[in-house]
Every structure is written in C-alpha cells, then in structure tokens.
Design a protein around this motif. Structure first.
Motif, PDB file in Angstrom:
ATOM      1  N   GLN A 347      -1.498   5.501   9.464  1.00  0.00           N
ATOM      2  CA  GLN A 347      -1.709   3.932   9.527  1.00  0.00           C
ATOM      3  C   GLN A 347      -0.613   3.364   8.599  1.00  0.00           C
ATOM      4  O   GLN A 347      -0.040   3.643   7.592  1.00  0.00           O
ATOM      5  N   ASP A 348      -0.820   1.846   9.245  1.00  0.00           N
ATOM      6  CA  ASP A 348       0.452   0.871   8.677  1.00  0.00           C
ATOM      7  C   ASP A 348       0.343   0.915   6.949  1.00  0.00           C
ATOM      8  O   ASP A 348       1.109   0.799   6.413  1.00  0.00           O
ATOM      9  N   GLY A 349      -0.942   0.811   6.550  1.00  0.00           N
ATOM     10  CA  GLY A 349      -1.262   0.632   5.274  1.00  0.00           C
ATOM     11  C   GLY A 349      -0.636   1.749   4.500  1.00  0.00           C
ATOM     12  O   GLY A 349      -0.353   1.543   3.226  1.00  0.00           O
ATOM     13  N   TRP A 350      -0.886   2.872   4.950  1.00  0.00           N
ATOM     14  CA  TRP A 350      -0.374   4.086   4.162  1.00  0.00           C
ATOM     15  C   TRP A 350       1.091   4.062   4.068  1.00  0.00           C
ATOM     16  O   TRP A 350       1.595   4.139   2.922  1.00  0.00           O
ATOM     17  N   LEU A 351       1.788   3.785   5.015  1.00  0.00           N
ATOM     18  CA  LEU A 351       3.248   3.832   4.750  1.00  0.00           C
ATOM     19  C   LEU A 351       3.715   2.604   4.150  1.00  0.00           C
ATOM     20  O   LEU A 351       4.486   2.385   3.165  1.00  0.00           O
ATOM     21  N   ARG A 352       2.819   1.464   4.130  1.00  0.00           N
ATOM     22  CA  ARG A 352       3.425   0.198   3.285  1.00  0.00           C
ATOM     23  C   ARG A 352       2.995   0.373   1.790  1.00  0.00           C
ATOM     24  O   ARG A 352       3.740   0.044   0.704  1.00  0.00           O
TER      25      ARG A 352
END
Length: 365
Positions: A347-352
């Motif tokens: 998920q994008d939020g995890w990487l961010r």
C-alpha cells in the motif's frame, strides 16, 4: 583474453587493490548493488527449506544479448560454476527463446560450447573468437561515463563491505562476471543484460531479480523498470519461465543515497522494505503496451544516454517484509508469492510511512 588491465591470464585476481580498480570502471550504483545482492543471497539461500516442492538454486551467471539482427536473433551465455542437477533444464528453457552457449573458465580464458535441448551440441572455442564471428564487426570498448562513477561511493561499497564479504571468492563471485560482461561481450554487442539469479521450483524455471530503488513520488506510487529488460522478461516468460521482480525499497527517496546505510545504521535499516511481484506473460504484455517514459542519463548502464522505462504500480507488488526480519521469514514470503498464494499487497501509505519514519529517525540525535 585482453582487458584494460592486461591479459586476463596474467591478472592476479586475488589482489583486492586490483579488484577495486577493475570495479571502479563501472557505475558506483553497480558496486553498491553488489552490497544489496549479498544481502539478497542470504535470503535466497533459505529458499529450499521453505518450499513444499523441490527447489534448486543454480550457481550460474547468465548474460543475454539482443543482436538486433534477424539472422542472429537473441543469444544467451551461461557460465555454470558447477555442473549441478537442474542446469540442463535451465539451458533447455533458455533454448526455447534464444541461442544458448555454455561457458567454462580455465587458465584466463572463457570457452563457449553451443547447447541444444539442454546438452552440449558442438565444438568448444574461445569466447572472444566466437563473439567476433557472431558480431561480424570490429569491437568497441565498453566505457562508463565519469559522471556516474563516484569514486568515494565506489570505495565505500567495495572496501566497506564487498571486499570483506567475498574475501578469497571475490574473483569467482564478482570480478570474473564483470570481466565477462564488460570485456568479453559488451565490446561486440551493446544490447546486453545479465540475469541476477536462477532457481527451479517444482517444474518451473524462475529468474530472481533484485533492485535497490525508491518509488516515483506520484499518486499513486510507481516503480520504473527498464523497457528493454521488460522485453527480455517477456521473451523468457513466453518460453515458460517466470521472473520474481524483487525490490529493496530505499526509505530515503533520493538517488544520492547509496546502499551503505543498510550496514552502518541499524535504526535506518528497519525502514527498508522488501517487496516483489511475479512477471508472467500477461503482466509483461501489458507493460509493453505502455508508452515508455524516459529517465535521465545517469540511469543507463554507461551514464551517457536517457533510459526508456515502463511503470509498475506499487500496489501490484506483495510485501515480503522488512530487511531486519529473519531470512527464513522473508524467503517463505518469496516462495508464497512465487506460488501465487495470498500475500499482503503493498500500500502506498505503508511505503510513505517508512519514508517518514526514516526522516524522523535521521532527525533524532
């Protein structure tokens, strides 16, 4: 065989000072990538114990060439350090989509034997003589632009890790593969790739690719992959092989950051994520349909020309874990991804969040 440092047979490849000079001819990112490969290999070594089906790790170096000629086609050169079970199956799989040669190394020379149906099928000859015959043109030295050869980053990666990690196996594991590509093959052909690792899982041949990069900071997040490499992987996948495209995601999204943070700061290493996706014929066909974007010259192998790339959404990857996790856990998640078992998507939020944690850690005394 001639190299920029003299005849290969005359070189003392156990001399790490010479090794440093040889590797300094490549991009600093390539030497930093060797650090990542060493860490990746420690995970790969745990794969056989994680697989319910037989899994064979092949000790091979594979170089693939697109000759760009209809009469010659695609060529494959496989240096097998050991003649082990599964090698014939690997050569047979390659033979379905290119013309393979099996390489031997002895007394400062690479020797090539043509392969058919996974078996030697013809006379053996010196590799430079074969390449001269195949290319039918004068050789052109392979040179990497000075702008992508940061000597400090090269020394940090080599002396800070690569030299000590490989020790007396440095020639076999690092130097000879680089000499094979840069000095033997690249002078005759320019469209050249090497395959990182090869394994056989059940009845399928797999290529394992490892990259160390950060996502393109857009919404949604994407990763770039070399358009030429996608063409190669499409060819392999249509021949029945599969690729597990693995990325060790930099928590600091900057090309100015090398790989040494993975070794020098335990706090920062915890924010490095390992993710992977399977590239099969359906996926590679969709990627090839994309209009290519172009990255800066620094991304090409020589640092002298822009590089065309395709985009893979971060959400198309599976989460293997964070680098500090035990290798067996990461290896098990790799096998599950290869077998198509349900895995946790990226998920994008995890990487961010990992990027934000990295920044916060760096700002903490």
């Amino acid at each position: 065989m001639q190299t920029p440092w003299g005849e290969l047979a005359d070189l003392d490849l156990s001399d790490h000072e010479l090794a440093g000079r040889i590797l300094a001819a490549d991009k600093h990112q390539l030497i930093e990538g060797l650090v990542v490969e060493c860490l990746f290999d420690q995970i790969v070594q745990a794969l056989p114990a994680c697989a319910a089906h037989p899994l064979v790790l092949l000790d091979v170096e594979t170089v693939v060439v697109d000759s760009g000629r209809s009469d010659l086609g695609w060529l494959g050169f496989v240096w097998a350090r050991q003649r082990e079970p599964g090698l014939g199956r690997y050569l047979q799989a390659l033979g379905r989509c290119l013309r393979p040669w099996l390489l031997d190394y002895a007394d400062g020379e690479f020797w090539a034997t043509p392969v058919r149906d996974g078996q030697r099928a013809g006379p053996t000859q010196r590799l430079p003589e074969l390449l001269q015959t195949l290319s039918n043109r004068p050789p052109k030295p392979f040179l990497v632009d000075a702008s992508v050869r940061n000597s400090l980053r090269q020394r940090q990666a080599f002396w800070g890790f690569v030299s000590g990690y490989h020790q007396d196996r440095l020639a076999e594991r690092v130097l000879l593969p680089r000499i094979l590509i840069n000095c033997a093959i690249q002078p005759w052909f320019r469209t050249v790739w090497n395959l990182d690792r090869a394994v056989i899982l059940g009845d399928r041949v797999w290529v394992l690719e490892i990259k160390h990069k950060f996502p393109i900071n857009q919404h949604p997040l994407h990763f770039g992959i070399n358009a030429g490499e996608i063409g190669l992987l499409d060819r392999l996948s249509r021949a029945g092989m599969r690729c597990l495209h693995t990325i060790l995601v930099k928590p600091q999204w900057s090309k100015e950051v090398g790989s040494m943070y993975l070794l020098n700061d335990l706090r920062l290493r915890t924010q490095a994520a390992l993710i992977a996706t399977v590239l099969d014929p359906e996926r590679t066909a969709l990627l090839l349909q994309q209009t290519s974007a172009h990255a800066g010259r620094h991304t090409s192998i020589t640092g002298s020309a822009p590089l065309a790339y395709k985009r893979l959404a971060a959400s198309s990857f599976s989460r293997l874990g964070l680098l500090p996790q035990p290798p067996a856990e990461l290896a098990q998640n790799m096998v599950d991804t290869m077998l198509g078992k349900a895995t946790q998507p990226v998920q994008d939020g995890w990487l961010r969040g990992l990027q934000a944690n990295y920044a916060a850690t760096c700002s903490t005394p």
